[in-house]
Design a protein around this motif. Structure first.
Motif, mmCIF file in Angstrom:
data_model
loop_
_atom_site.group_PDB
_atom_site.id
_atom_site.type_symbol
_atom_site.label_atom_id
_atom_site.label_comp_id
_atom_site.label_asym_id
_atom_site.label_seq_id
_atom_site.Cartn_x
_atom_site.Cartn_y
_atom_site.Cartn_z
ATOM 1 N N PRO A 203 -9.974 -7.435 -6.016
ATOM 2 C CA PRO A 203 -11.219 -6.788 -5.592
ATOM 3 C C PRO A 203 -12.038 -7.631 -4.613
ATOM 4 N N ASP A 204 -11.640 -8.903 -4.361
ATOM 5 C CA ASP A 204 -12.549 -9.769 -3.615
ATOM 6 C C ASP A 204 -12.335 -9.750 -2.105
ATOM 7 N N TYR A 205 -11.204 -9.279 -1.650
ATOM 8 C CA TYR A 205 -10.950 -9.216 -0.198
ATOM 9 C C TYR A 205 -10.902 -7.762 0.295
ATOM 10 N N LEU A 206 -10.001 -6.968 -0.302
ATOM 11 C CA LEU A 206 -9.887 -5.568 0.088
ATOM 12 C C LEU A 206 -10.622 -4.693 -0.924
ATOM 13 N N THR A 207 -11.094 -3.533 -0.458
ATOM 14 C CA THR A 207 -11.650 -2.555 -1.383
ATOM 15 C C THR A 207 -10.493 -1.768 -2.011
ATOM 16 N N ALA A 208 -10.784 -1.051 -3.090
ATOM 17 C CA ALA A 208 -9.757 -0.226 -3.732
ATOM 18 C C ALA A 208 -9.187 0.784 -2.739
ATOM 19 N N GLU A 209 -10.057 1.311 -1.856
ATOM 20 C CA GLU A 209 -9.617 2.292 -0.852
ATOM 21 C C GLU A 209 -8.690 1.630 0.175
ATOM 22 N N ASP A 210 -9.022 0.374 0.541
ATOM 23 C CA ASP A 210 -8.154 -0.359 1.474
ATOM 24 C C ASP A 210 -6.744 -0.505 0.898
ATOM 25 N N VAL A 211 -6.679 -0.863 -0.387
ATOM 26 C CA VAL A 211 -5.379 -1.074 -1.037
ATOM 27 C C VAL A 211 -4.616 0.243 -1.086
ATOM 28 N N GLU A 212 -5.338 1.297 -1.385
ATOM 29 C CA GLU A 212 -4.701 2.608 -1.427
ATOM 30 C C GLU A 212 -4.117 2.962 -0.056
ATOM 31 N N SER A 216 -0.168 3.596 1.177
ATOM 32 C CA SER A 216 0.175 4.987 1.470
ATOM 33 C C SER A 216 0.437 5.221 2.962
ATOM 34 N N ALA A 217 -0.069 4.333 3.811
ATOM 35 C CA ALA A 217 0.063 4.543 5.252
ATOM 36 C C ALA A 217 1.494 4.296 5.725
ATOM 37 N N VAL A 230 6.707 -9.928 12.089
ATOM 38 C CA VAL A 230 6.763 -8.522 12.459
ATOM 39 C C VAL A 230 5.318 -8.047 12.503
ATOM 40 N N ARG A 231 4.894 -7.597 13.671
ATOM 41 C CA ARG A 231 3.506 -7.155 13.818
ATOM 42 C C ARG A 231 3.434 -5.646 13.635
ATOM 43 N N LEU A 232 2.457 -5.209 12.884
ATOM 44 C CA LEU A 232 2.296 -3.777 12.624
ATOM 45 C C LEU A 232 1.081 -3.267 13.400
ATOM 46 N N ASN A 233 0.942 -1.950 13.433
ATOM 47 C CA ASN A 233 -0.150 -1.395 14.231
ATOM 48 C C ASN A 233 -1.506 -1.767 13.645
ATOM 49 N N GLN A 234 -2.494 -1.771 14.525
ATOM 50 C CA GLN A 234 -3.850 -2.153 14.126
ATOM 51 C C GLN A 234 -4.442 -1.136 13.157
ATOM 52 N N HIS A 235 -5.187 -1.642 12.182
ATOM 53 C CA HIS A 235 -5.934 -0.756 11.287
ATOM 54 C C HIS A 235 -7.187 -1.487 10.816
ATOM 55 N N ARG A 236 -8.308 -0.813 10.883
ATOM 56 C CA ARG A 236 -9.537 -1.447 10.407
ATOM 57 C C ARG A 236 -9.751 -1.163 8.932
ATOM 58 N N ALA A 285 -6.142 -13.908 5.335
ATOM 59 C CA ALA A 285 -5.809 -13.372 4.018
ATOM 60 C C ALA A 285 -4.401 -12.778 4.028
ATOM 61 N N VAL A 286 -3.636 -13.068 2.978
ATOM 62 C CA VAL A 286 -2.328 -12.446 2.774
ATOM 63 C C VAL A 286 -2.537 -11.363 1.718
ATOM 64 N N VAL A 287 -2.478 -10.097 2.141
ATOM 65 C CA VAL A 287 -2.884 -9.018 1.231
ATOM 66 C C VAL A 287 -1.751 -8.547 0.330
ATOM 67 N N ALA A 288 -0.505 -8.818 0.714
ATOM 68 C CA ALA A 288 0.654 -8.454 -0.116
ATOM 69 C C ALA A 288 1.799 -9.368 0.281
#
Lengths: 337, 324
Positions: A203-212, A216-217, A230-236, A285-288
């Motif tokens: 919960p401290d870096y990403l919001t629950a919606e960000d993780v979702e 899912s994207a 491997v670079r992925l497309n930009q997302h805010r 941050a490494v999110v996953a």
């Protein structure tokens, strides 16, 4: 399970005619145990196809082989031996006549081995030679690290007229083996890749919606992708915090930390999967993190073309994937030709 | 599955610990809180890494320090993640609390030429090919920008800050052998924003600052820290290497202390030539570092007050400068 390669003497084995896009000598698991000094492991991006190639020619797990992006490679054989090529399907020939992949094949002095550009899904093929490619170990590994210029052949990608040596073993003929097609991986244009959440997610870096959204994207693999990342497309993302404070402005910034191999890094607003030649540490941050048994898929993303979704798994599922990989790479499952 | 697996409160003088998943083969162990930047946390990181090295845990493969963290790799067929965390908890209780830590630490003395022509060349290339309007480029260099970020009266004051302190190698990483240095004397603390976008070319031997850390580039590479000057080569990765690197390709280890002395560029060029020819004897003094020595200085009321005053000026200056 696999015997260590018995080495005696190194002899010239092949001369490069066309090195292709960026063919390198690699070994698995690469240069481990030195991350505290800033070495990321290097080694094959697809460790499944790489290890399968070694298995097919009867090599030990420490043997070095070639990683061939896009499949393009051509060489003249200067000493009899056995080779195997694995990975996505490419037109593979010996002296102009088709040669099977995922199978060990004998080669003779004077043969010309050629593999053409791959047109279907997948990106990297692997070539193993019975005995293993003989290049000196650099800091515990033969893997090429292109950024630092170490390992492999003089720390660089192969060039035309390079001669690669092979470790000549006891001379006994190796049985010809084939990996059954039921065990071979399937290559796709859209990949589902198993990851474990974190270390820096909600919960401290990403919001629950960000993780979702993360899970899912459908992400696009940028043309600017290589062994480093491997670079992925930009997302805010919305981010659960306003800024990185002392470490920098963007909320993905943090005080520098060592990165895990396969980490999905939030480099500002661009997600990047850390490849084997990546920076060993940094302030993002490494999110996953990609599960070890799923890392091979990253090596098969075609830059600028493929898409990927992340599937979240837990440690029990990761262990099950490991177990499955172990079965695929069990030499008892190989067919004799 | 949660990103944070567990947290442990140690006794009052040791930092709190946060365990985070880093895939199925690593745990990221974080100490204390991210701000302010706290050397005590880094000392604890090194003491823990050291303890782990001296008392190996079966199945734990390697541990890589960060500024306030330790990435611990393990082999899941040998040890489970929860067992790794239990083992780390036990180690944390055995590691001395920060003020009692003594670490193996060498002192290395390096020359530095500030505002050298190669650093200026890198800045020039950046301005030509990447960003002509970069606010961190003033008069063909980054130094004046760093001077403003830290609210210093002139370049000489910046040089003095760098020369006045021993610099602690908080961790090595990013590239093989690249040290991230923090000043042991809090009065020498500096900070600067990073490039945006990153610079494509940085010369080997470049000394640069980003965030609170000073770095030395071991290889020619990209980079995003503000360039200050250049020193000797600090790694020698090719197989044929000069005497100083015979045992180890990497000159500076985590927890080493580095001091700089100023020379002019002509002299640096000569010393670099000697280094490449294997004729230069690096000034390396083996030894240990008693962390209490740091606290004795840092907690001296006059020193602490001066450091805080400079921190405050820096905070104000950062609000005034343009971030790249």
């Amino acid at each position: 399970m696999t015997p260590r390669t018995r080495t005696t003497v190194a002899e010239p084995f092949l001369e490069v005619i066309d090195p292709g896009l960026q063919t390198t000598v690699q070994d698995f698991p690469g240069r481990r145990g030195r991350q505290a000094l800033g070495f990321f492991p290097s080694g094959p991006v697809d460790h499944l196809a790489f290890r399968a190639a070694n298995l097919l020619v009867g090599n030990g797990s420490d043997a070095a082989g070639l990683e061939i992006p896009l499949g393009r490679f051509q060489a003249a054989i200067v000493r009899p031996g056995t080779i195997a090529v694995t990975g996505p399907e490419v037109p593979l020939t010996r002296n102009g006549r088709p040669l099977p992949m995922w199978e060990s094949v004998p080669v003779e002095e004077g043969d010309v081995i050629a593999s053409g550009v791959l047109s279907g899904p997948g990106y990297r093929t692997y070539l193993a030679v019975a005995g293993g490619i003989a290049v000196p170990e650099a800091y515990g590994s033969r893997a090429t690290q292109l950024v630092a210029g170490i390992g492999g052949l003089d720390g660089r990608a192969l060039e035309r007229a390079d001669v690669l040596d092979v470790h000549v073993t006891d001379g006994g003929a190796r049985p010809r083996r084939r990996m059954p097609s039921s065990l071979r991986p399937t290559y796709r244009r859209h990949w589902e890749i198993e990851v474990v959440r974190g270390p820096h997610a909600d919960p401290d870096y990403l919001t629950a919606e960000d993780v979702e959204y993360l899970f899912s994207a459908t992400w696009r693999c940028d043309l600017n992708s290589d062994r480093v990342a491997v670079r992925l497309n930009q997302h805010r993302f919305a981010w659960a915090r306003a800024s990185g404070d002392v470490a920098g402005g963007h909320p993905s910034n943090m005080l520098d930390t060592s990165y895990p191999l396969g980490g999905v890094l939030a480099y500002g607003d661009v997600l990047t999967i850390l490849g084997p030649d990546s920076n060993s540490s940094g302030g993002f941050a490494v999110v996953a993190t990609v599960a070890h048994a799923a890392l091979w898929k990253v090596g098969q993303f075609r830059p600028g073309m493929d898409t990927v979704t992340f599937r979240e798994i837990d440690l029990a599922q990761a262990a099950a994937l490991d177990e499955h990989l172990g079965r695929v790479l069990d030499s008892r499952h190989l067919a004799t030709v | 599955m949660r990103a944070i697996v567990a947290t442990t409160e140690l006794d009052d003088r040791r930092p709190g610990v946060t365990y985070r998943t880093a895939g199925d083969r690593a745990v990221l162990v974080e100490y204390g809180r991210p701000h302010p930047v706290d050397l005590a946390l880094n000392f604890f990181v090194h003491a823990t890494a050291r303890h782990l090295q001296d008392h190996p845990v079966r199945g734990v493969l390697e541990a890589a320090p960060g500024l306030r963290s330790l990435l611990v790799y393990f082999e899941p067929s040998v040890i489970g993640r929860d067992t790794v965390i239990e083992a780390m908890d036990e180690i944390h209780r055995e590691v001395p609390e920060p003020t009692s830590i003594v670490l193996p630490s060498r002192r290395v003395r390096l020359p530095i030429a500030f505002d050298d022509s190669t650093s200026r060349e890198a800045v020039h290339r950046y301005r030509v090919s990447d960003r002509p309007d970069a606010p961190n480029v003033v008069d063909g260099n980054n130094i004046d920008y760093v001077v403003r970020c830290n609210d210093l009266p002139a370049r000489e004051a910046l040089y003095e800050r760098i020369l006045a302190s021993e610099w602690w190698n908080a961790f090595s990483g990013f590239y093989p052998g690249l040290p991230s240095l923090l000043p042991l004397d809090p009065r020498s603390e500096l900070s600067a924003p990073k490039y945006n976008p990153a610079r494509n070319w940085t010369p080997e031997g470049a000394v640069a600052i980003g965030g609170p850390s000073l770095v030395i580039h071991p290889i020619e590479s990209s980079g995003s820290y503000q360039l200050l000057g250049r020193t000797l080569p600090i790694s020698y990765l090719s197989p044929r290497r000069p005497r100083a690197y015979r045992a180890d390709p990497v000159l500076l280890h985590p927890a080493d202390r580095i001091t700089f002395y100023m020379i002019d560029e002509t002299e640096l060029v000569e010393l670099r030539r000697q280094a490449f020819e294997g004729r230069y004897d690096y000034e390396i003094e083996p030894g240990r570092y008693t962390v209490a020595d740091h606290f004795a200085v840092a907690e001296d009321p006059a020193v602490a007050a001066e450091a805080e005053r400079r921190r405050e000026r820096r905070r104000r200056a950062h609000d005034m400068v343009k971030i790249p």
